[in-house]
Enzyme design. Structure first.
Site, PDB file in Angstrom:
ATOM      1  N   ASN A  31      60.694  70.243  12.839  1.00  0.00           N
ATOM      2  CA  ASN A  31      59.468  71.028  12.727  1.00  0.00           C
ATOM      3  C   ASN A  31      58.719  70.790  11.424  1.00  0.00           C
ATOM      4  O   ASN A  31      57.613  71.295  11.250  1.00  0.00           O
ATOM      5  CB  ASN A  31      59.773  72.516  12.899  1.00  0.00           C
ATOM      6  CG  ASN A  31      60.104  72.839  14.348  1.00  0.00           C
ATOM      7  OD1 ASN A  31      59.928  71.989  15.235  1.00  0.00           O
ATOM      8  ND2 ASN A  31      60.593  74.040  14.598  1.00  0.00           N
ATOM      9  N   CYS A  72      56.978  73.339  25.668  1.00  0.00           N
ATOM     10  CA  CYS A  72      58.283  73.933  25.939  1.00  0.00           C
ATOM     11  C   CYS A  72      58.174  75.021  27.009  1.00  0.00           C
ATOM     12  O   CYS A  72      57.176  75.741  27.076  1.00  0.00           O
ATOM     13  CB  CYS A  72      58.772  74.556  24.651  1.00  0.00           C
ATOM     14  SG  CYS A  72      60.449  74.209  24.218  1.00  0.00           S
ATOM     15  N   ARG A  74      52.495  80.434  25.045  1.00  0.00           N
ATOM     16  CA  ARG A  74      52.226  79.718  23.802  1.00  0.00           C
ATOM     17  C   ARG A  74      50.731  79.499  23.577  1.00  0.00           C
ATOM     18  O   ARG A  74      50.203  78.402  23.707  1.00  0.00           O
ATOM     19  CB  ARG A  74      52.996  78.396  23.770  1.00  0.00           C
ATOM     20  CG  ARG A  74      54.450  78.580  24.106  1.00  0.00           C
ATOM     21  CD  ARG A  74      55.308  77.442  23.670  1.00  0.00           C
ATOM     22  NE  ARG A  74      55.540  77.491  22.222  1.00  0.00           N
ATOM     23  CZ  ARG A  74      56.476  76.795  21.618  1.00  0.00           C
ATOM     24  NH1 ARG A  74      57.242  75.988  22.281  1.00  0.00           N
ATOM     25  NH2 ARG A  74      56.634  76.873  20.322  1.00  0.00           N
ATOM     26  N   ARG A 127      64.741  65.918  22.506  1.00  0.00           N
ATOM     27  CA  ARG A 127      63.489  66.203  21.796  1.00  0.00           C
ATOM     28  C   ARG A 127      63.752  66.619  20.356  1.00  0.00           C
ATOM     29  O   ARG A 127      62.884  66.438  19.501  1.00  0.00           O
ATOM     30  CB  ARG A 127      62.728  67.354  22.481  1.00  0.00           C
ATOM     31  CG  ARG A 127      62.054  66.982  23.791  1.00  0.00           C
ATOM     32  CD  ARG A 127      61.209  68.148  24.282  1.00  0.00           C
ATOM     33  NE  ARG A 127      60.555  68.791  23.155  1.00  0.00           N
ATOM     34  CZ  ARG A 127      60.367  70.103  23.013  1.00  0.00           C
ATOM     35  NH1 ARG A 127      60.749  70.935  23.943  1.00  0.00           N
ATOM     36  NH2 ARG A 127      59.773  70.587  21.947  1.00  0.00           N
TER      37      ARG A 127
HETATM   38  C1  UD1 Z   1      56.955  76.766  15.791  1.00  0.00           C
HETATM   39  C2  UD1 Z   1      58.124  75.868  16.040  1.00  0.00           C
HETATM   40  C3  UD1 Z   1      59.074  76.461  17.063  1.00  0.00           C
HETATM   41  C4  UD1 Z   1      59.481  77.874  16.619  1.00  0.00           C
HETATM   42  C5  UD1 Z   1      58.258  78.707  16.315  1.00  0.00           C
HETATM   43  C6  UD1 Z   1      58.595  80.080  15.757  1.00  0.00           C
HETATM   44  C7  UD1 Z   1      57.209  73.673  15.710  1.00  0.00           C
HETATM   45  C8  UD1 Z   1      56.845  72.371  16.303  1.00  0.00           C
HETATM   46  N1  UD1 Z   1      57.658  74.595  16.547  1.00  0.00           N
HETATM   47  O1  UD1 Z   1      56.230  76.872  17.015  1.00  0.00           O
HETATM   48  O2  UD1 Z   1      60.229  75.629  17.158  1.00  0.00           O
HETATM   49  O3  UD1 Z   1      60.234  78.485  17.631  1.00  0.00           O
HETATM   50  O4  UD1 Z   1      57.416  78.052  15.360  1.00  0.00           O
HETATM   51  O5  UD1 Z   1      59.391  79.954  14.621  1.00  0.00           O
HETATM   52  O6  UD1 Z   1      57.130  73.867  14.508  1.00  0.00           O
HETATM   53  N2  UD1 Z   1      50.858  82.702  19.224  1.00  0.00           N
HETATM   54  C9  UD1 Z   1      49.684  83.247  19.719  1.00  0.00           C
HETATM   55  N3  UD1 Z   1      48.509  82.652  19.398  1.00  0.00           N
HETATM   56  C10 UD1 Z   1      48.449  81.532  18.577  1.00  0.00           C
HETATM   57  C11 UD1 Z   1      49.655  80.991  18.081  1.00  0.00           C
HETATM   58  C12 UD1 Z   1      50.853  81.606  18.406  1.00  0.00           C
HETATM   59  O7  UD1 Z   1      49.701  84.242  20.440  1.00  0.00           O
HETATM   60  O8  UD1 Z   1      47.357  81.040  18.298  1.00  0.00           O
HETATM   61  C13 UD1 Z   1      52.144  83.313  19.596  1.00  0.00           C
HETATM   62  C14 UD1 Z   1      52.997  82.355  20.423  1.00  0.00           C
HETATM   63  O9  UD1 Z   1      52.677  82.402  21.790  1.00  0.00           O
HETATM   64  C15 UD1 Z   1      54.378  82.860  20.118  1.00  0.00           C
HETATM   65  C16 UD1 Z   1      54.279  83.352  18.658  1.00  0.00           C
HETATM   66  O10 UD1 Z   1      52.899  83.546  18.413  1.00  0.00           O
HETATM   67  O11 UD1 Z   1      54.683  83.953  20.933  1.00  0.00           O
HETATM   68  C17 UD1 Z   1      54.855  82.385  17.630  1.00  0.00           C
HETATM   69  O12 UD1 Z   1      54.180  81.163  17.695  1.00  0.00           O
HETATM   70  P1  UD1 Z   1      54.080  80.158  16.453  1.00  0.00           P
HETATM   71  O13 UD1 Z   1      54.662  80.784  15.223  1.00  0.00           O
HETATM   72  O14 UD1 Z   1      52.693  79.665  16.395  1.00  0.00           O
HETATM   73  O15 UD1 Z   1      55.049  78.997  16.898  1.00  0.00           O
HETATM   74  P2  UD1 Z   1      54.747  77.463  17.020  1.00  0.00           P
HETATM   75  O16 UD1 Z   1      54.034  76.984  15.810  1.00  0.00           O
HETATM   76  O17 UD1 Z   1      54.176  77.174  18.355  1.00  0.00           O
END
Ligand code: UD1
Length: 447
Positions: free
Chosen positions: A30, A123, A128, A403
């Site tokens: 990540n 995933c 997401r 992955r």
């Molecule tokens: C990253 C990690 C993933 C990890 C996650 C939380 C990478 C490639 N992946 O994912 O392995 O599990 O952090 O530690 O680094 N959300 C919204 N709107 C947005 C963005 C996020 O509602 O614009 C929600 C998502 O649906 C989810 C939560 O916020 O429920 C956390 O998402 P986020 O922290 O953004 O995770 P990722 O960056 O996708």
């Protein structure tokens, strides 16, 4: 980064052997993915070291090439040079394969003033969304259109702003920090994510000449408009890989040491292991677990860092199924993150879920059967379960695990596990004798 198998693989795990030994950790998936994307911010070459050989990294390298950058392997490093003409369009086929591809949005807008990104898939753990990314970029003055399944971002010059995030999203924080390096004036990201990978990205950007303060805290300040140059940077170690091997060591009643990770990156996780009755020894970049007694139940709630990492939730569930009593896991970060429970229950884990709670009533004796990896971390949990189950567990759809785990079979075999991997030949289908490949074969192939 070439040569990773595109067709399916299976793992056969014969349970019952305590894992013993040391694991040298790979670079954090990540973080590596984001640093590769951040290389688009300059025309100079960037060298990123300790990049894990995993399919998500291969996908990101393909993405960088599709955008017009040169990317080449140099030992365990990847060298990226985005000096030529770049395209601002991230194609559907790649974003669909890996949702983290949306991380090229911030660098592309910063560098080109525009980005067109296919709406992500990714995933199998919930919807997401990316609304925080979009609202944050709008705060910086970008215009966003969503049409025909693509997000189009335009800017005639980003302007620094205060950007409060509704939730400390990892990806949104990263996209906004990268975009803000090109904005005029100061950007303040409030309620920013505090993950170690955010700190690594900010260290990388500072190495390129960016002015950033507050990484690792909830408020990140970026003084935009500095000219960015090339950098040579080593990725931090993968805390989720570390946690996975530590769980496997504790579950099998063995002794496992991870090498390369600052134990502070896993502080709450290690505290929970100790509360379960696992002995944990920490040194500068080493963590050792041993277990000689029974496991105690604990309750766990996943939260953004420094809370308990959602990426270790599924694997921890396996450990708790061995504990003497009932534990409750509450998943607060992603929806649908209990998708592996049905498969774990086929191994006898006896887990019940209700909404975002899972009740794990241990102790259970797991027994091996054929199971299907539903996603990356769920797949790792099934392998962990196979290590303690009676008999043989066959984990299918291992491409999910590929992955994010570099050389899982090789590392497990080196710890004394009885794990065999075989690839399905797309021309002939599954081999009749699945036990043809052994740990020795793995060692030969890895040589
Ligand atoms: C990253 C990690 C993933 C990890 C996650 C939380 C990478 C490639 N992946 O994912 O392995 O599990 O952090 O530690 O680094 N959300 C919204 N709107 C947005 C963005 C996020 O509602 O614009 C929600 C998502 O649906 C989810 C939560 O916020 O429920 C956390 O998402 P986020 O922290 O953004 O995770 P990722 O960056 O996708």
């Amino acid at each position: 980064m070439d040569g990773l198998s595109e067709h399916d693989a299976r793992l056969q795990v014969r349970g019952g052997r305590p894992l013993e030994g040391e694991v040298v950790l790979s670079g954090a998936k990540n973080s590596a993915l984001k640093l590769l994307a951040a290389s688009l911010l300059t025309a100079d070459p960037c060298v990123i070291r300790r990049v894990p050989r995993i399919t998500d990294v291969a996908t990101m390298v393909t993405m960088l090439r599709a955008l017009g950058a040169d990317a080449s392997d140099e030992g365990d490093a990847v060298r990226v040079e985005a000096g030529g003409r770049l395209s601002g369009c991230a194609p559907y086929e790649l974003v669909r394969t890996m949702r983290a591809s949306i991380i090229v949005m911030g660098p592309l807008v910063a560098r080109l003033g525009e980005a067109t990104i296919a709406m992500p898939g990714g995933c199998n753990i919930g919807p997401r969304r990316i609304d925080f990314h979009i609202r944050g970029l709008e705060k910086l003055g970008a215009r966003i259109d969503i049409e025909h399944g693509f997000i189009r971002v335009h800017s005639d010059g980003l302007k620094g702003a205060v950007v409060p995030l509704d939730y400390p999203s990892v990806g949104a924080t990263e996209n906004l920090v990268m975009a803000a390096t090109a904005a005029e004036g100061e950007t303040v990201i409030e309620n920013a994510a505090r993950e170690p990978e955010i700190m690594d990205l900010c260290a990388f950007l500072r190495g390129m000449g960016a002015e950033i303060e507050g990484a690792g805290s909830s408020t990140i300040h970026v003084a935009g408009g500095r000219s960015l140059h090339g950098v040579d940077h080593t990725v931090i170690a993968d805390r989720i890989e570390a946690g996975t091997y530590l769980i496997m060591g504790a579950a099998t009643g063995g002794r496992v040491t991870t090498i390369g990770l600052d134990p502070a990156h896993l502080e709450l996780f290690l505290a929970k292991l100790q509360a379960m009755g696992v002995q944990v020894e920490e040194a500068e970049d080493r963590i050792t677990v041993t277990r000689d007694g029974p496991l105690a139940p604990v309750d766990i709630s996943t939260l953004p860092h420094p809370g308990f990492a959602t990426d270790l939730q599924a694997q921890t569930m396996v450990l708790l199924s061995l504990a003497e009593g009932t534990s409750i896991i509450t998943e607060n970060v992603f929806e649908n993150r209990f998708v592996v429970v049905d498969e774990l229950n086929r191994l006898g884990a006896g887990i019940e879920t209700s909404g975002h709670h899972a009740v794990i009533a241990g102790p259970r004796q797991l027994s091996g059967t054929v199971v299907e990896a539903p996603d990356l971390r769920g797949g790792a949990a099934l392998v962990a379960a196979g290590l303690v189950a009676d008999g043989v567990t066959e984990v299918r759809s291992v491409y999910h695990v590929d992955r994010g785990y570099e050389d899982l079979t090789g590392k497990l075999c080196a710890l004394g596990a009885d794990v065999t991997r075989w690839e399905e030949d797309p021309r002939t289908g599954p081999p009749e004798d699945a036990s043809l490949l052994t740990c020795e074969d793995e060692a030969v192939r890895g040589a």
